[in-house]
Scaffold this motif. Sequence first.
Motif, short mmCIF file in Angstrom:
data_model
loop_
_atom_site.label_atom_id
_atom_site.label_comp_id
_atom_site.label_asym_id
_atom_site.label_seq_id
_atom_site.Cartn_x
_atom_site.Cartn_y
_atom_site.Cartn_z
N LEU A 58 3.00 10.95 -1.54
CA LEU A 58 2.19 11.19 -0.33
C LEU A 58 0.70 11.23 -0.63
O LEU A 58 -0.11 11.15 0.30
N SER A 59 0.32 11.35 -1.91
CA SER A 59 -1.10 11.34 -2.27
C SER A 59 -1.50 10.04 -2.99
O SER A 59 -2.64 9.92 -3.43
N SER A 60 -0.56 9.09 -3.09
CA SER A 60 -0.83 7.84 -3.80
C SER A 60 -1.42 6.81 -2.84
O SER A 60 -0.79 6.44 -1.82
N GLY A 61 -2.61 6.32 -3.16
CA GLY A 61 -3.22 5.27 -2.33
C GLY A 61 -2.40 3.99 -2.34
O GLY A 61 -2.33 3.28 -1.34
N THR A 62 -1.77 3.69 -3.46
CA THR A 62 -0.96 2.47 -3.57
C THR A 62 0.24 2.51 -2.62
O THR A 62 0.50 1.57 -1.87
N TYR A 63 0.96 3.62 -2.65
CA TYR A 63 2.13 3.75 -1.77
C TYR A 63 1.71 3.80 -0.29
O TYR A 63 2.36 3.20 0.57
N LEU A 64 0.62 4.52 0.00
CA LEU A 64 0.20 4.64 1.40
C LEU A 64 -0.28 3.30 1.94
O LEU A 64 -0.01 2.95 3.10
N ALA A 65 -1.00 2.51 1.11
CA ALA A 65 -1.44 1.18 1.54
C ALA A 65 -0.25 0.27 1.77
O ALA A 65 -0.21 -0.51 2.74
N ALA A 66 0.75 0.36 0.88
CA ALA A 66 1.95 -0.46 1.06
C ALA A 66 2.71 -0.06 2.32
O ALA A 66 3.21 -0.92 3.07
N ALA A 67 2.78 1.25 2.58
CA ALA A 67 3.46 1.72 3.81
C ALA A 67 2.71 1.24 5.05
O ALA A 67 3.34 0.85 6.05
N ALA A 68 1.37 1.24 5.00
CA ALA A 68 0.58 0.77 6.14
C ALA A 68 0.82 -0.72 6.38
O ALA A 68 0.93 -1.17 7.53
#
Length: 267
Positions: A58-68
Amino acid sequence: MVRAVPAPLRILAWIFVILTILLLLAPLVVVVGVSVSQSEFIAFPPDGLSLRWYQDVLSSGTYLAAAAASLQIAMLVTVLSTLVGGAAAIALHRGRLPFSGLVETVFLSPLVLPTIIYAIGALMLWSTFFGPVSTATLWIGHTVVALPYVVRTTLAVLSEADPFLEEAARTMGAGRLQRLWFVVVPQCLPGLAAGAFFAFNISFDEAVLSLFLRKPDMVTLPVQIYSRLEFSPDPSVAAVSTIMIALTILLILVIDRILGLQRFASS
């Protein structure tokens, strides 16, 4: 008079049901178990309990960008597949299209077509006629595999609709567009809503098409999970998978509560 089911057959039936449940649920239990592990490596049963991998995801920019990116594509696919699939289902239900049986088969064919075969063909076709792949390539590709679900659920609802309502509207002087908008579309809404849910879920989870049809700088969530598993596997992939499972179950419960999925499963 129907004879009672023999005891050996009932036992076999129960064994089959139990094995099916185990094979469906056991992998999910393993994923959830790994996601709460303290270990730096993917291992089951978990070595201690911790929520650190959820915090990392939930604090990873990589995962959040991929989710977006996945959310963006899934929403575009949901809109397009609902519009095209709903219109196709209405036309097919009326049976006035020439070769309507063939058209219905074409719309439902992605259900049986191997996804990797379709992905390779779509990549070659797009590269030949349109050049490099883009967001539109992935959007169209996902929409093609999501369309059968919208068509199927809308046809299921229309098969139970009252055919005399549109005739009554026509008798009262309503034009074709008025009958379509005020009579047919409201009858389709449960099927369209269920189809939209399936389209969103399929697009959000689709990995094979995304690997072939995405831009080099676009990474969707399934592709990010795959890359992480290939190059630096850790329990964070289990944590993000568990979040996706939880969201899917929540959406299924909401759709079932509002629309009732049984009517689509039995059609």
